[in-house]
Design a protein around this motif. Sequence first.
Motif, PDB file in Angstrom:
ATOM      1  N   LEU A   1      64.748  33.137  52.325  1.00  0.00           N
ATOM      2  CA  LEU A   1      63.751  32.374  52.304  1.00  0.00           C
ATOM      3  C   LEU A   1      63.853  30.965  52.458  1.00  0.00           C
ATOM      4  N   LEU A   2      64.997  30.372  52.324  1.00  0.00           N
ATOM      5  CA  LEU A   2      65.232  28.875  52.715  1.00  0.00           C
ATOM      6  C   LEU A   2      65.262  28.868  54.078  1.00  0.00           C
ATOM      7  N   GLY A   3      66.019  29.992  54.740  1.00  0.00           N
ATOM      8  CA  GLY A   3      66.040  30.043  56.354  1.00  0.00           C
ATOM      9  C   GLY A   3      64.921  30.303  56.984  1.00  0.00           C
ATOM     10  N   THR A   4      63.795  30.731  56.433  1.00  0.00           N
ATOM     11  CA  THR A   4      62.193  30.811  56.817  1.00  0.00           C
ATOM     12  C   THR A   4      61.658  29.638  56.830  1.00  0.00           C
ATOM     13  N   LEU A   5      61.722  28.951  55.737  1.00  0.00           N
ATOM     14  CA  LEU A   5      61.250  27.565  55.501  1.00  0.00           C
ATOM     15  C   LEU A   5      61.787  26.850  56.392  1.00  0.00           C
TER      16      LEU A   5
ATOM     17  N   GLU B   1      68.503  16.826  60.331  1.00  0.00           N
ATOM     18  CA  GLU B   1      69.091  16.353  59.150  1.00  0.00           C
ATOM     19  C   GLU B   1      67.909  16.226  57.949  1.00  0.00           C
ATOM     20  N   GLU B   2      66.638  15.916  58.230  1.00  0.00           N
ATOM     21  CA  GLU B   2      65.497  16.210  57.560  1.00  0.00           C
ATOM     22  C   GLU B   2      65.314  17.621  56.788  1.00  0.00           C
ATOM     23  N   VAL B   3      65.531  18.460  57.561  1.00  0.00           N
ATOM     24  CA  VAL B   3      65.188  20.067  57.329  1.00  0.00           C
ATOM     25  C   VAL B   3      66.470  20.222  56.203  1.00  0.00           C
ATOM     26  N   VAL B   4      67.762  19.783  56.382  1.00  0.00           N
ATOM     27  CA  VAL B   4      68.767  20.129  55.312  1.00  0.00           C
ATOM     28  C   VAL B   4      68.495  19.212  54.160  1.00  0.00           C
ATOM     29  N   GLY B   5      68.029  18.280  54.152  1.00  0.00           N
ATOM     30  CA  GLY B   5      67.423  17.367  52.970  1.00  0.00           C
ATOM     31  C   GLY B   5      66.539  18.108  52.142  1.00  0.00           C
ATOM     32  N   ARG B   6      65.227  18.497  52.906  1.00  0.00           N
ATOM     33  CA  ARG B   6      64.508  19.402  52.172  1.00  0.00           C
ATOM     34  C   ARG B   6      64.820  20.552  51.480  1.00  0.00           C
ATOM     35  N   MET B   7      65.872  20.992  52.074  1.00  0.00           N
ATOM     36  CA  MET B   7      66.299  22.601  51.524  1.00  0.00           C
ATOM     37  C   MET B   7      67.138  22.203  50.295  1.00  0.00           C
ATOM     38  N   GLY B   8      67.609  21.015  50.406  1.00  0.00           N
ATOM     39  CA  GLY B   8      68.334  20.656  49.037  1.00  0.00           C
ATOM     40  C   GLY B   8      67.629  20.271  47.806  1.00  0.00           C
ATOM     41  N   VAL B   9      66.310  20.315  47.979  1.00  0.00           N
ATOM     42  CA  VAL B   9      65.578  19.750  46.919  1.00  0.00           C
ATOM     43  C   VAL B   9      64.535  20.952  46.265  1.00  0.00           C
ATOM     44  N   ILE B  10      64.526  21.974  46.980  1.00  0.00           N
ATOM     45  CA  ILE B  10      64.034  23.268  46.639  1.00  0.00           C
ATOM     46  C   ILE B  10      64.552  23.978  45.482  1.00  0.00           C
ATOM     47  N   GLU B  11      63.637  24.402  44.641  1.00  0.00           N
ATOM     48  CA  GLU B  11      64.310  24.998  43.578  1.00  0.00           C
ATOM     49  C   GLU B  11      64.175  26.685  43.528  1.00  0.00           C
ATOM     50  N   ARG B  12      63.406  27.248  44.255  1.00  0.00           N
ATOM     51  CA  ARG B  12      63.309  28.493  44.541  1.00  0.00           C
ATOM     52  C   ARG B  12      63.893  29.011  45.600  1.00  0.00           C
ATOM     53  N   PHE B  13      65.147  29.887  45.478  1.00  0.00           N
ATOM     54  CA  PHE B  13      65.848  30.127  46.510  1.00  0.00           C
ATOM     55  C   PHE B  13      66.040  31.463  46.856  1.00  0.00           C
ATOM     56  N   GLY B  14      65.280  32.537  46.153  1.00  0.00           N
ATOM     57  CA  GLY B  14      65.004  33.943  46.359  1.00  0.00           C
ATOM     58  C   GLY B  14      66.120  34.586  45.740  1.00  0.00           C
ATOM     59  N   LYS B  15      66.359  35.749  46.305  1.00  0.00           N
ATOM     60  CA  LYS B  15      67.369  36.778  45.426  1.00  0.00           C
ATOM     61  C   LYS B  15      68.231  37.189  46.570  1.00  0.00           C
TER      62      LYS B  15
ATOM     63  N   THR C   1      72.684  31.751  45.809  1.00  0.00           N
ATOM     64  CA  THR C   1      71.456  31.530  46.850  1.00  0.00           C
ATOM     65  C   THR C   1      70.976  30.270  47.142  1.00  0.00           C
ATOM     66  N   ASP C   2      71.700  29.370  46.714  1.00  0.00           N
ATOM     67  CA  ASP C   2      71.075  27.838  47.311  1.00  0.00           C
ATOM     68  C   ASP C   2      71.914  27.410  48.294  1.00  0.00           C
ATOM     69  N   ARG C   3      72.951  28.285  48.594  1.00  0.00           N
ATOM     70  CA  ARG C   3      73.629  27.651  49.957  1.00  0.00           C
ATOM     71  C   ARG C   3      72.744  27.829  51.216  1.00  0.00           C
ATOM     72  N   PHE C   4      73.090  26.895  52.072  1.00  0.00           N
ATOM     73  CA  PHE C   4      72.198  26.730  53.315  1.00  0.00           C
ATOM     74  C   PHE C   4      72.997  26.112  54.425  1.00  0.00           C
ATOM     75  N   GLY C   5      72.873  26.680  55.568  1.00  0.00           N
ATOM     76  CA  GLY C   5      73.489  26.244  56.987  1.00  0.00           C
ATOM     77  C   GLY C   5      72.615  26.161  58.156  1.00  0.00           C
ATOM     78  N   ILE C   6      72.566  25.454  58.958  1.00  0.00           N
ATOM     79  CA  ILE C   6      71.885  25.778  60.162  1.00  0.00           C
ATOM     80  C   ILE C   6      72.638  24.988  61.552  1.00  0.00           C
ATOM     81  N   ALA C   7      72.194  25.457  62.523  1.00  0.00           N
ATOM     82  CA  ALA C   7      72.901  25.416  64.002  1.00  0.00           C
ATOM     83  C   ALA C   7      71.894  25.445  65.030  1.00  0.00           C
TER      84      ALA C   7
END
Length: 312
Positions: A293-297, A18-32, A45-51
């Motif tokens: 980029l977000l996946g690595t972070l 939950e914390e990781v998802v929240g942090r990804m939601g406020v990052i402004e640099r998403f990569g290409k 590029t701002d979409r994100f999922g984790i399992a």
Amino acid sequence: MAKRGVKVEIKELESAVEEVVGRMGVIERFGKAADHIEGLAEIDTDRFGIAVVTDGGATVTGGEADEPFAIQSISKVFGLTLALQAFGDEVWKRVGREPSGDPFNSIVDLERQKGIPRNPFINPGAIVVSDMLLDISAKSDTNKTVREFLADQIGEDVGIDRKVFDKESSSGFNNRAMANLCKSFGNLNHEVEAVMKPYVSQCAIALSARQLALAGRYLMDGGDKPTDQQRLLARRVNSLMLTCGQYDGSGEFAFRVGLPAKSGVGGGILAIAPGVASIGVWSPGLDDNGNSLLGTLALEQLAERMGWSVFG
């Protein structure tokens, strides 16, 4: 590092995800997004999922964990697994185990190495592995394709991203050039087009982050009630994921995250905490090396929060 056999506290894991998802939601640099494959370039590029699937069988998800995406080069992990199951150490006579030092689609090093790809996770290496998989047809006791293997591992139907498949089937000239170079050195047994079809097909397999995490469970410790041979196979594949799994960013990923992992230009990453968890992340914005980029972070933060780095 979380030790093998130590039970993961699910509430702690849920809080960490939950914390990781929240942090990804406020990052402004998403990569290409990957712009060389139709069907990938137009994804936000701002979409994100984790399992995360634990060794105890629990599944914890966050974000768009059920959104399917083309797994691309992550499929090379499963292709290598099939080849090792069928042919064992014979695989290493045709493909190496060293980081390439060149881009995943470079043809230069292949010529220097006389048609022997440096490792199975760069494109020529995966093409040679696909050539090997065509020889499994006579074996009835094993999966014959990456798609069959994944369906068996996940327990669900596995689809294909048709737009990605059609585009790569009609182009892929660089990959065909590498396949022809391998064949010119005697390291391809079948015709180039016969090899390219399953290779392109496996790259176009569409999985969600949840399905990807389920698919990687056998790499945690060899699978359910694993034999010594299955444990050895998992260890071999994990070692190559750690050293070669993130294109030219493998060293940086090992430094920051400390987990065996394999990425794909579709934005997915499969990461393994040996004996503890299998993790699937997806975010289509890529860094300069072609890794999410977000996946690595996210993996860096999750591994730090849970103490999962293999380096302690």
